[in-house]
Design a protein around this motif. Structure first.
Motif, PDB file in Angstrom:
ATOM      1  N   PHE A 208     -27.864  24.659   2.316  1.00 16.93           N
ATOM      2  CA  PHE A 208     -26.736  25.539   2.641  1.00 16.93           C
ATOM      3  C   PHE A 208     -26.654  25.786   4.149  1.00 16.93           C
ATOM      4  CE2 PHE A 208     -24.748  29.703   3.237  1.00 16.93           C
ATOM      5  CZ  PHE A 208     -23.579  29.560   2.500  1.00 16.93           C
ATOM      6  N   VAL A 209     -27.813  26.074   4.764  1.00 17.50           N
ATOM      7  CA  VAL A 209     -27.830  26.349   6.206  1.00 17.50           C
ATOM      8  C   VAL A 209     -27.472  25.100   6.996  1.00 17.50           C
ATOM      9  CG1 VAL A 209     -29.331  26.971   8.148  1.00 17.50           C
ATOM     10  CG2 VAL A 209     -29.473  28.240   5.994  1.00 17.50           C
ATOM     11  N   ILE A 210     -28.107  23.972   6.687  1.00 17.12           N
ATOM     12  CA  ILE A 210     -27.855  22.739   7.447  1.00 17.12           C
ATOM     13  C   ILE A 210     -26.427  22.247   7.224  1.00 17.12           C
ATOM     14  CG2 ILE A 210     -28.483  20.307   7.627  1.00 17.12           C
ATOM     15  CD1 ILE A 210     -31.367  21.067   7.140  1.00 17.12           C
ATOM     16  N   GLY A 211     -25.980  22.256   5.966  1.00 16.49           N
ATOM     17  CA  GLY A 211     -24.632  21.766   5.685  1.00 16.49           C
ATOM     18  C   GLY A 211     -23.541  22.638   6.286  1.00 16.49           C
ATOM     19  N   SER A 212     -23.739  23.939   6.255  1.00 17.52           N
ATOM     20  CA  SER A 212     -22.712  24.859   6.740  1.00 17.52           C
ATOM     21  C   SER A 212     -22.612  24.857   8.253  1.00 17.52           C
ATOM     22  CB  SER A 212     -23.003  26.282   6.249  1.00 17.52           C
ATOM     23  OG  SER A 212     -22.962  26.339   4.841  1.00 17.52           O
ATOM     24  N   TYR A 213     -23.725  24.751   8.952  1.00 19.47           N
ATOM     25  CA  TYR A 213     -23.724  24.905  10.406  1.00 19.47           C
ATOM     26  C   TYR A 213     -23.845  23.588  11.168  1.00 19.47           C
ATOM     27  CZ  TYR A 213     -24.309  29.855   9.389  1.00 19.47           C
ATOM     28  OH  TYR A 213     -24.116  31.135   8.925  1.00 19.47           O
ATOM     29  N   LEU A 214     -24.389  22.564  10.535  1.00 19.46           N
ATOM     30  CA  LEU A 214     -24.583  21.301  11.243  1.00 19.46           C
ATOM     31  C   LEU A 214     -23.810  20.151  10.623  1.00 19.46           C
ATOM     32  CD1 LEU A 214     -28.452  21.507  11.879  1.00 19.46           C
ATOM     33  CD2 LEU A 214     -26.601  22.170  13.428  1.00 19.46           C
ATOM     34  N   GLY A 215     -23.256  20.360   9.440  1.00 21.13           N
ATOM     35  CA  GLY A 215     -22.505  19.308   8.779  1.00 21.13           C
ATOM     36  C   GLY A 215     -23.406  18.328   8.053  1.00 21.13           C
ATOM     37  N   VAL A 216     -22.786  17.274   7.498  1.00 20.55           N
ATOM     38  CA  VAL A 216     -23.522  16.264   6.734  1.00 20.55           C
ATOM     39  C   VAL A 216     -23.473  14.954   7.500  1.00 20.55           C
ATOM     40  CG1 VAL A 216     -23.687  14.996   4.574  1.00 20.55           C
ATOM     41  CG2 VAL A 216     -22.950  17.378   4.557  1.00 20.55           C
ATOM     42  N   GLY A 217     -24.589  14.434   7.828  1.00 20.89           N
ATOM     43  CA  GLY A 217     -24.693  13.170   8.540  1.00 20.89           C
ATOM     44  C   GLY A 217     -26.099  12.629   8.417  1.00 20.89           C
ATOM     45  N   LEU A 218     -26.292  11.443   8.962  1.00 20.33           N
ATOM     46  CA  LEU A 218     -27.595  10.806   8.839  1.00 20.33           C
ATOM     47  C   LEU A 218     -28.692  11.658   9.456  1.00 20.33           C
ATOM     48  CD1 LEU A 218     -29.239   8.368   7.979  1.00 20.33           C
ATOM     49  CD2 LEU A 218     -28.709   7.306  10.189  1.00 20.33           C
TER      50      LEU A 218
ATOM     51  N   THR B  62     -36.377  17.387  -1.683  1.00 21.61           N
ATOM     52  CA  THR B  62     -35.559  16.627  -2.634  1.00 21.61           C
ATOM     53  C   THR B  62     -34.321  17.409  -3.066  1.00 21.61           C
ATOM     54  OG1 THR B  62     -36.981  17.435  -4.428  1.00 21.61           O
ATOM     55  CG2 THR B  62     -37.503  15.287  -3.498  1.00 21.61           C
ATOM     56  N   THR B  63     -34.481  18.697  -3.351  1.00 23.80           N
ATOM     57  CA  THR B  63     -33.321  19.504  -3.756  1.00 23.80           C
ATOM     58  C   THR B  63     -32.316  19.601  -2.618  1.00 23.80           C
ATOM     59  OG1 THR B  63     -34.732  20.807  -5.241  1.00 23.80           O
ATOM     60  CG2 THR B  63     -32.586  21.734  -4.667  1.00 23.80           C
ATOM     61  N   GLY B  64     -32.830  19.807  -1.403  1.00 21.06           N
ATOM     62  CA  GLY B  64     -31.930  19.871  -0.261  1.00 21.06           C
ATOM     63  C   GLY B  64     -31.137  18.592  -0.085  1.00 21.06           C
ATOM     64  N   ILE B  65     -31.784  17.454  -0.225  1.00 22.18           N
ATOM     65  CA  ILE B  65     -31.097  16.162  -0.091  1.00 22.18           C
ATOM     66  C   ILE B  65     -30.085  15.965  -1.201  1.00 22.18           C
ATOM     67  CG2 ILE B  65     -31.450  13.678  -0.229  1.00 22.18           C
ATOM     68  CD1 ILE B  65     -32.130  14.912   2.457  1.00 22.18           C
ATOM     69  N   PHE B  66     -30.446  16.326  -2.441  1.00 26.34           N
ATOM     70  CA  PHE B  66     -29.521  16.182  -3.559  1.00 26.34           C
ATOM     71  C   PHE B  66     -28.226  16.943  -3.296  1.00 26.34           C
ATOM     72  CE2 PHE B  66     -33.005  15.331  -6.951  1.00 26.34           C
ATOM     73  CZ  PHE B  66     -33.124  14.045  -6.460  1.00 26.34           C
ATOM     74  N   ILE B  67     -28.355  18.185  -2.843  1.00 25.27           N
ATOM     75  CA  ILE B  67     -27.164  19.005  -2.643  1.00 25.27           C
ATOM     76  C   ILE B  67     -26.355  18.509  -1.453  1.00 25.27           C
ATOM     77  CG2 ILE B  67     -26.368  21.338  -2.093  1.00 25.27           C
ATOM     78  CD1 ILE B  67     -28.683  22.432  -3.686  1.00 25.27           C
ATOM     79  N   LEU B  68     -27.023  18.118  -0.374  1.00 29.02           N
ATOM     80  CA  LEU B  68     -26.303  17.590   0.782  1.00 29.02           C
ATOM     81  C   LEU B  68     -25.554  16.306   0.446  1.00 29.02           C
ATOM     82  CD1 LEU B  68     -28.762  18.064   3.805  1.00 29.02           C
ATOM     83  CD2 LEU B  68     -26.555  19.177   3.457  1.00 29.02           C
ATOM     84  N   GLY B  69     -26.175  15.490  -0.373  1.00 28.94           N
ATOM     85  CA  GLY B  69     -25.577  14.195  -0.668  1.00 28.94           C
ATOM     86  C   GLY B  69     -24.581  14.196  -1.799  1.00 28.94           C
ATOM     87  N   ASP B  70     -24.383  15.312  -2.493  1.00 38.82           N
ATOM     88  CA  ASP B  70     -23.499  15.332  -3.657  1.00 38.82           C
ATOM     89  C   ASP B  70     -22.202  16.079  -3.336  1.00 38.82           C
ATOM     90  OD1 ASP B  70     -23.268  14.577  -6.507  1.00 38.82           O
ATOM     91  OD2 ASP B  70     -23.030  16.741  -6.782  1.00 38.82           O
ATOM     92  N   GLY B  71     -21.452  15.505  -2.436  1.00 33.12           N
ATOM     93  CA  GLY B  71     -20.124  16.043  -2.156  1.00 33.12           C
ATOM     94  C   GLY B  71     -20.113  17.360  -1.438  1.00 33.12           C
ATOM     95  N   PHE B  72     -21.079  17.588  -0.531  1.00 31.68           N
ATOM     96  CA  PHE B  72     -21.139  18.866   0.170  1.00 31.68           C
ATOM     97  C   PHE B  72     -19.887  19.077   1.019  1.00 31.68           C
ATOM     98  CE2 PHE B  72     -22.206  21.927   3.369  1.00 31.68           C
ATOM     99  CZ  PHE B  72     -23.150  22.754   2.801  1.00 31.68           C
ATOM    100  N   THR B  73     -19.413  18.015   1.670  1.00 31.99           N
ATOM    101  CA  THR B  73     -18.270  18.167   2.585  1.00 31.99           C
ATOM    102  C   THR B  73     -16.980  18.438   1.847  1.00 31.99           C
ATOM    103  OG1 THR B  73     -18.002  15.751   2.572  1.00 31.99           O
ATOM    104  CG2 THR B  73     -19.313  16.711   4.352  1.00 31.99           C
ATOM    105  N   GLU B  74     -16.863  17.908   0.602  1.00 31.48           N
ATOM    106  CA  GLU B  74     -15.635  18.130  -0.146  1.00 31.48           C
ATOM    107  C   GLU B  74     -15.587  19.524  -0.762  1.00 31.48           C
ATOM    108  OE1 GLU B  74     -17.474  15.473  -0.393  1.00 31.48           O
ATOM    109  OE2 GLU B  74     -16.183  13.878   0.366  1.00 31.48           O
ATOM    110  N   GLN B  75     -16.756  20.061  -1.139  1.00 31.35           N
ATOM    111  CA  GLN B  75     -16.784  21.357  -1.814  1.00 31.35           C
ATOM    112  C   GLN B  75     -18.021  22.130  -1.369  1.00 31.35           C
ATOM    113  OE1 GLN B  75     -16.945  21.141  -6.056  1.00 31.35           O
ATOM    114  NE2 GLN B  75     -16.757  23.334  -6.356  1.00 31.35           N
ATOM    115  N   GLN B  76     -17.814  23.109  -0.497  1.00 29.63           N
ATOM    116  CA  GLN B  76     -18.941  23.884  -0.009  1.00 29.63           C
ATOM    117  C   GLN B  76     -19.667  24.542  -1.180  1.00 29.63           C
ATOM    118  OE1 GLN B  76     -20.158  24.504   3.064  1.00 29.63           O
ATOM    119  NE2 GLN B  76     -18.785  23.072   4.104  1.00 29.63           N
ATOM    120  N   PRO B  77     -20.960  24.353  -1.294  1.00 32.12           N
ATOM    121  CA  PRO B  77     -21.688  24.948  -2.411  1.00 32.12           C
ATOM    122  C   PRO B  77     -21.777  26.459  -2.254  1.00 32.12           C
ATOM    123  CG  PRO B  77     -23.228  23.978  -0.860  1.00 32.12           C
ATOM    124  CD  PRO B  77     -21.849  23.607  -0.364  1.00 32.12           C
ATOM    125  N   VAL B  78     -21.628  27.139  -3.357  1.00 32.05           N
ATOM    126  CA  VAL B  78     -21.792  28.584  -3.375  1.00 32.05           C
ATOM    127  C   VAL B  78     -23.271  28.877  -3.583  1.00 32.05           C
ATOM    128  CG1 VAL B  78     -21.135  30.745  -4.492  1.00 32.05           C
ATOM    129  CG2 VAL B  78     -19.475  28.873  -4.296  1.00 32.05           C
TER     130      VAL B  78
END
Length: 318
Positions: free
Chosen positions: A39-49, A77-93
């Motif tokens: 949540f922190v990485i995806g929200s503030y840094l985005g999704v990328g390599l 592993t959980t962090g990677i799963f959530i980042l890689g499963d459509g994080f940019t299309e739908q921000q996880p709650v």
């Protein structure tokens, strides 16, 4: 994200209820940390390599925390799963993901409780009986060989077999520790009825039994070493001693291999043998250190014979 709950459920199920509770709690905390990390990485840094790499790095560093170390990798592993499963299309709650993790952990624990994992007592009992059987066979083999003659090679074979028993005893200790864990928070204990007297927490005290078996292996190792050294000694054994002692060894082996076998008291016969030989003035004095060591080893092993029989009766009376 329908995969998150079943993923955590798989992390929660272990062979015993106790392990599922302990490791399930660790998995849940680690998964929650992974959700927060993503949540922190995806929200503030985005999704990328590079953010994937950052999530893996931070997750693996956090997995070294002592009290979640066994399941700490679930952070990454959980962090990677959530980042890689459509994080940019739908921000996880964040709250939804936390609830999903809790649901998965709860399902895993409930399934484990409903299936009622088996108690591991019988596996420990099989180890004990197998080692006892092998100890008995070694003694019987000793008696058969010593009844005529033997050489250094036979003594080496006995020593190797005894060392192998020691290795199997280590596996037996592991099995006993697993048996102890299988009894914790296990509904099968309540289904089996009240605890009977002579049991420890509803279970035969395998710690004590294996301790006695370990002593028996130690005495048997000393006996084999004494016989190996005896092959280098000059002179013949006293015929009367050989015949009586060999019969005692054979009966002791039979009693250890099969506690149901009825034999005369090993200890009493050894005492009688010592008394007879002590009255024999023709017995060379240089023979007594060897004979005394052999008699003492068998007396100590005889004590194990009695304990083995008692332990088996205690198990079978349950």
């Amino acid at each position: 994200m329908p995969f998150l709950a079943p993923w955590v459920a798989l992390l929660t199920v272990y062979p015993t209820v106790y392990q599922s509770l302990l490791r399930g709690a660790q998995s849940t905390v680690a998964s929650w940390a992974g959700v927060g990390l993503s949540f922190v990485i995806g929200s503030y840094l985005g999704v990328g390599l590079w953010t994937f790499a950052l999530a893996i790095f931070v997750g693996l560093v956090a997995s070294r925390i002592p009290w979640i170390r066994h399941e700490g990798v679930a952070i990454a592993t959980t962090g990677i799963f959530i980042l890689g499963d459509g994080f940019t299309e739908q921000q996880p709650v964040l709250l939804d993901r936390i609830i999903e993790v809790a649901v998965g952990a709860g399902v895993g624990l409930v399934v484990n409780l409903l299936l009622i994992p088996p108690l591991r007592d019988q596996q420990a009992a099989r180890y004990v009986d197998d080692i006892n059987l092998r100890m008995g066979k070694v003694l019987i083999n000793m008696a058969d060989e010593l009844g005529s003659s033997w050489d250094t090679h036979e003594a080496e074979v006995w020593a190797e077999e005894i060392e192998s028993m020691g290795t199997d005893l280590s596996r037996a200790w592991q099995s006993v520790r697993s048996a102890h864990k299988s009894r914790r928070v296990n509904l099968r204990l309540h289904l089996r009825g009240p605890i009977r007297g002579g049991e420890k927490d509803g279970n035969t005290d395998y710690d004590e039994i294996l301790g006695r078996v370990d002593e028996g292996i130690s005495h048997l190792r000393h006996l084999a070493r004494t016989l190996r050294e005896a092959t280098y000694s000059e002179g013949e054994w006293d015929t009367r001693f050989r015949e009586q002692w060999v019969e005692i060894v054979r009966d002791a082996g039979r009693a250890i291999a099969d506690p149901d076998t009825e034999v005369e008291s090993i200890s009493d016969r050894l005492v009688g043998l010592s008394a007879d030989l002590s009255d024999d003035e023709d017995l060379p004095q240089r023979s007594w250190p060897l004979y005394g060591s052999l008699i003492t080893s068998m007396r100590l092993i005889a004590l194990v014979v009695d304990d083995v029989a008692s332990a088996r009766e205690a198990r079978e009376s349950k």
